[in-house]
Design a protein around this motif. Sequence first.
Motif, PDB file in Angstrom:
ATOM      1  N   LEU A  86       0.799  -1.233   0.000  1.00 37.61           N
ATOM      2  CA  LEU A  86       0.000   0.000   0.000  1.00 37.61           C
ATOM      3  C   LEU A  86       0.829   1.279   0.000  1.00 37.61           C
ATOM      4  O   LEU A  86       0.307   2.354   0.285  1.00 37.61           O
ATOM      5  CB  LEU A  86      -0.976   0.033   1.187  1.00 37.61           C
ATOM      6  CG  LEU A  86      -2.032  -1.055   1.216  1.00 37.61           C
ATOM      7  CD1 LEU A  86      -2.886  -0.930   2.476  1.00 37.61           C
ATOM      8  CD2 LEU A  86      -2.912  -1.014  -0.022  1.00 37.61           C
ATOM      9  N   SER A  87       2.105   1.200  -0.323  1.00 35.99           N
ATOM     10  CA  SER A  87       2.931   2.397  -0.299  1.00 35.99           C
ATOM     11  C   SER A  87       4.143   2.208  -1.196  1.00 35.99           C
ATOM     12  O   SER A  87       4.055   1.586  -2.236  1.00 35.99           O
ATOM     13  CB  SER A  87       3.355   2.704   1.141  1.00 35.99           C
ATOM     14  OG  SER A  87       3.978   3.960   1.231  1.00 35.99           O
ATOM     15  N   THR A 128       4.672   0.764 -10.318  1.00 38.17           N
ATOM     16  CA  THR A 128       3.997  -0.398 -10.880  1.00 38.17           C
ATOM     17  C   THR A 128       3.580  -1.289  -9.724  1.00 38.17           C
ATOM     18  O   THR A 128       4.190  -1.274  -8.653  1.00 38.17           O
ATOM     19  CB  THR A 128       4.887  -1.202 -11.857  1.00 38.17           C
ATOM     20  OG1 THR A 128       6.042  -1.677 -11.167  1.00 38.17           O
ATOM     21  CG2 THR A 128       5.309  -0.352 -13.042  1.00 38.17           C
ATOM     22  N   ALA A 129       2.518  -2.073  -9.976  1.00 35.80           N
ATOM     23  CA  ALA A 129       1.995  -2.953  -8.935  1.00 35.80           C
ATOM     24  C   ALA A 129       1.563  -4.276  -9.527  1.00 35.80           C
ATOM     25  O   ALA A 129       1.010  -4.315 -10.633  1.00 35.80           O
ATOM     26  CB  ALA A 129       0.803  -2.281  -8.245  1.00 35.80           C
ATOM     27  N   GLY A 130       1.782  -5.340  -8.783  1.00 32.69           N
ATOM     28  CA  GLY A 130       1.351  -6.657  -9.223  1.00 32.69           C
ATOM     29  C   GLY A 130      -0.157  -6.787  -9.235  1.00 32.69           C
ATOM     30  O   GLY A 130      -0.734  -7.433 -10.102  1.00 32.69           O
ATOM     31  N   GLY A 131      -0.818  -6.154  -8.291  1.00 28.61           N
ATOM     32  CA  GLY A 131      -2.276  -6.158  -8.212  1.00 28.61           C
ATOM     33  C   GLY A 131      -2.794  -4.751  -8.426  1.00 28.61           C
ATOM     34  O   GLY A 131      -2.099  -3.894  -8.965  1.00 28.61           O
ATOM     35  N   PRO A 132      -3.995  -4.484  -7.974  1.00 27.90           N
ATOM     36  CA  PRO A 132      -4.523  -3.123  -8.102  1.00 27.90           C
ATOM     37  C   PRO A 132      -3.930  -2.210  -7.025  1.00 27.90           C
ATOM     38  O   PRO A 132      -3.612  -2.655  -5.927  1.00 27.90           O
ATOM     39  CB  PRO A 132      -6.030  -3.306  -7.886  1.00 27.90           C
ATOM     40  CG  PRO A 132      -6.147  -4.544  -7.056  1.00 27.90           C
ATOM     41  CD  PRO A 132      -4.992  -5.425  -7.445  1.00 27.90           C
ATOM     42  N   ILE A 133      -3.781  -0.953  -7.356  1.00 29.79           N
ATOM     43  CA  ILE A 133      -3.372   0.036  -6.362  1.00 29.79           C
ATOM     44  C   ILE A 133      -4.652   0.450  -5.642  1.00 29.79           C
ATOM     45  O   ILE A 133      -5.491   1.145  -6.208  1.00 29.79           O
ATOM     46  CB  ILE A 133      -2.635   1.224  -7.015  1.00 29.79           C
ATOM     47  CG1 ILE A 133      -1.315   0.724  -7.616  1.00 29.79           C
ATOM     48  CG2 ILE A 133      -2.410   2.335  -5.997  1.00 29.79           C
ATOM     49  CD1 ILE A 133      -0.517   1.764  -8.362  1.00 29.79           C
ATOM     50  N   ILE A 134      -4.798  -0.027  -4.427  1.00 25.75           N
ATOM     51  CA  ILE A 134      -6.037   0.151  -3.675  1.00 25.75           C
ATOM     52  C   ILE A 134      -6.301   1.618  -3.345  1.00 25.75           C
ATOM     53  O   ILE A 134      -7.424   2.094  -3.422  1.00 25.75           O
ATOM     54  CB  ILE A 134      -6.009  -0.688  -2.371  1.00 25.75           C
ATOM     55  CG1 ILE A 134      -5.759  -2.161  -2.678  1.00 25.75           C
ATOM     56  CG2 ILE A 134      -7.269  -0.499  -1.557  1.00 25.75           C
ATOM     57  CD1 ILE A 134      -6.775  -2.813  -3.578  1.00 25.75           C
ATOM     58  N   SER A 135      -5.257   2.334  -2.973  1.00 24.25           N
ATOM     59  CA  SER A 135      -5.412   3.742  -2.611  1.00 24.25           C
ATOM     60  C   SER A 135      -4.125   4.478  -2.949  1.00 24.25           C
ATOM     61  O   SER A 135      -3.035   3.976  -2.710  1.00 24.25           O
ATOM     62  CB  SER A 135      -5.699   3.873  -1.116  1.00 24.25           C
ATOM     63  OG  SER A 135      -5.640   5.227  -0.717  1.00 24.25           O
ATOM     64  N   ASP A 136      -4.276   5.675  -3.469  1.00 24.76           N
ATOM     65  CA  ASP A 136      -3.110   6.523  -3.733  1.00 24.76           C
ATOM     66  C   ASP A 136      -2.651   7.266  -2.480  1.00 24.76           C
ATOM     67  O   ASP A 136      -1.593   7.884  -2.473  1.00 24.76           O
ATOM     68  CB  ASP A 136      -3.433   7.552  -4.820  1.00 24.76           C
ATOM     69  CG  ASP A 136      -3.578   6.930  -6.194  1.00 24.76           C
ATOM     70  OD1 ASP A 136      -3.020   5.842  -6.416  1.00 24.76           O
ATOM     71  OD2 ASP A 136      -4.261   7.529  -7.048  1.00 24.76           O
ATOM     72  N   ALA A 137      -3.439   7.209  -1.421  1.00 28.37           N
ATOM     73  CA  ALA A 137      -3.191   8.031  -0.237  1.00 28.37           C
ATOM     74  C   ALA A 137      -1.829   7.806   0.400  1.00 28.37           C
ATOM     75  O   ALA A 137      -1.200   8.746   0.869  1.00 28.37           O
ATOM     76  CB  ALA A 137      -4.288   7.793   0.804  1.00 28.37           C
ATOM     77  N   GLY A 139       1.004   6.281  -0.939  1.00 25.36           N
ATOM     78  CA  GLY A 139       2.151   6.307  -1.841  1.00 25.36           C
ATOM     79  C   GLY A 139       2.184   7.642  -2.567  1.00 25.36           C
ATOM     80  O   GLY A 139       2.750   8.617  -2.082  1.00 25.36           O
ATOM     81  N   PHE A 140       1.521   7.669  -3.705  1.00 23.26           N
ATOM     82  CA  PHE A 140       1.488   8.885  -4.513  1.00 23.26           C
ATOM     83  C   PHE A 140       0.925  10.077  -3.734  1.00 23.26           C
ATOM     84  O   PHE A 140       1.451  11.185  -3.807  1.00 23.26           O
ATOM     85  CB  PHE A 140       0.679   8.660  -5.793  1.00 23.26           C
ATOM     86  CG  PHE A 140       0.460   9.915  -6.590  1.00 23.26           C
ATOM     87  CD1 PHE A 140       1.520  10.556  -7.205  1.00 23.26           C
ATOM     88  CD2 PHE A 140      -0.810  10.463  -6.712  1.00 23.26           C
ATOM     89  CE1 PHE A 140       1.327  11.725  -7.933  1.00 23.26           C
ATOM     90  CE2 PHE A 140      -1.017  11.617  -7.433  1.00 23.26           C
ATOM     91  CZ  PHE A 140       0.049  12.257  -8.045  1.00 23.26           C
ATOM     92  N   GLY A 141      -0.123   9.859  -2.977  1.00 23.32           N
ATOM     93  CA  GLY A 141      -0.732  10.963  -2.225  1.00 23.32           C
ATOM     94  C   GLY A 141       0.237  11.612  -1.254  1.00 23.32           C
ATOM     95  O   GLY A 141       0.255  12.830  -1.097  1.00 23.32           O
ATOM     96  N   TYR A 142       1.043  10.798  -0.602  1.00 22.44           N
ATOM     97  CA  TYR A 142       2.049  11.301   0.325  1.00 22.44           C
ATOM     98  C   TYR A 142       3.080  12.160  -0.414  1.00 22.44           C
ATOM     99  O   TYR A 142       3.406  13.270   0.008  1.00 22.44           O
ATOM    100  CB  TYR A 142       2.724  10.113   1.021  1.00 22.44           C
ATOM    101  CG  TYR A 142       3.830  10.487   1.977  1.00 22.44           C
ATOM    102  CD1 TYR A 142       3.548  10.865   3.282  1.00 22.44           C
ATOM    103  CD2 TYR A 142       5.162  10.452   1.579  1.00 22.44           C
ATOM    104  CE1 TYR A 142       4.558  11.208   4.168  1.00 22.44           C
ATOM    105  CE2 TYR A 142       6.180  10.792   2.452  1.00 22.44           C
ATOM    106  CZ  TYR A 142       5.871  11.165   3.751  1.00 22.44           C
ATOM    107  OH  TYR A 142       6.881  11.511   4.613  1.00 22.44           O
ATOM    108  N   VAL A 143       3.571  11.642  -1.535  1.00 17.50           N
ATOM    109  CA  VAL A 143       4.572  12.365  -2.323  1.00 17.50           C
ATOM    110  C   VAL A 143       3.985  13.667  -2.857  1.00 17.50           C
ATOM    111  O   VAL A 143       4.624  14.725  -2.805  1.00 17.50           O
ATOM    112  CB  VAL A 143       5.102  11.481  -3.473  1.00 17.50           C
ATOM    113  CG1 VAL A 143       6.023  12.270  -4.385  1.00 17.50           C
ATOM    114  CG2 VAL A 143       5.820  10.257  -2.904  1.00 17.50           C
TER     115      VAL A 143
END
Length: 182
Positions: A86-87, A128-137, A139-143
Motif C-alpha cells: 500500500l505504499s 507499478t503494482a502486481g495487483g490493483p493500487i487500492i489507494s493513492d493516499a 504512496g502517490f498521495g504522500y509524495v
Amino acid sequence: MILFVNACVRERSRTLRVAKKLLDTFDGEIKEVKLEKIEFPVVNEDFIVRRDALENEGKYDDPLFSLARDFAEADSIVIAAPYYDLSFPAMLKQYFEQINVLGVTFTYSDTGIPQGLCKAKSLYYVTTAGGPIISDAFGFGYVKALANTFYGIEEVYQIKAEGLDIIGADVESILRDTCSDL
C-alpha cells in the motif's frame, strides 16, 4: 538538471523500465540517486541535534545536506518507486527525511505556513503494482502532499501500471499502454 530518484532494487524492475521510458522524453542532464546505494543515517536525537545545529549556523554546504541541495536545484524530478504494501519502499521515506531541510527545500512564512524553495515545476511519480493500487493516499498521495505543500512543486503526476501479476494479465501490453501515454 533532471533528478532521477530511483527506489527500484530488482534487476528487471518494471517500475524502472517505465521510468526510463519517461526519462527518454526529457532533454538535459539526468542525475540519478540510486537509493539502495545510500547508507542513510538513523534519524535519532543525535542526528536531529547535529542537523539543527548546522541549519542554525546556515552551514547548508555540509555533506549532510547534499541530497536536499540536489533536490532543491533540480529543474524536474522523476521518482521511480514500486508499489509495496500500500505504499513505496522504506528507503524512499528515508530519502524524504534527508531532503526535508528547513532553509534548503522549504521554509515557513511568518504565520507558520510551509513555503517551498525548490526550483522544479514538475515531479513525476512512477510506480507499478502486481495487483490493483487500492489507494493513492499512502504512496502517490504522500509524495504529492510533500511536493505541493513543502517543496512548492505545483505539477505532480502519477504514472502507474497495475495488475501486472494477476493471472492472465498481458504484462507487455499493460506496460506498453502505460509508456505510450508518456
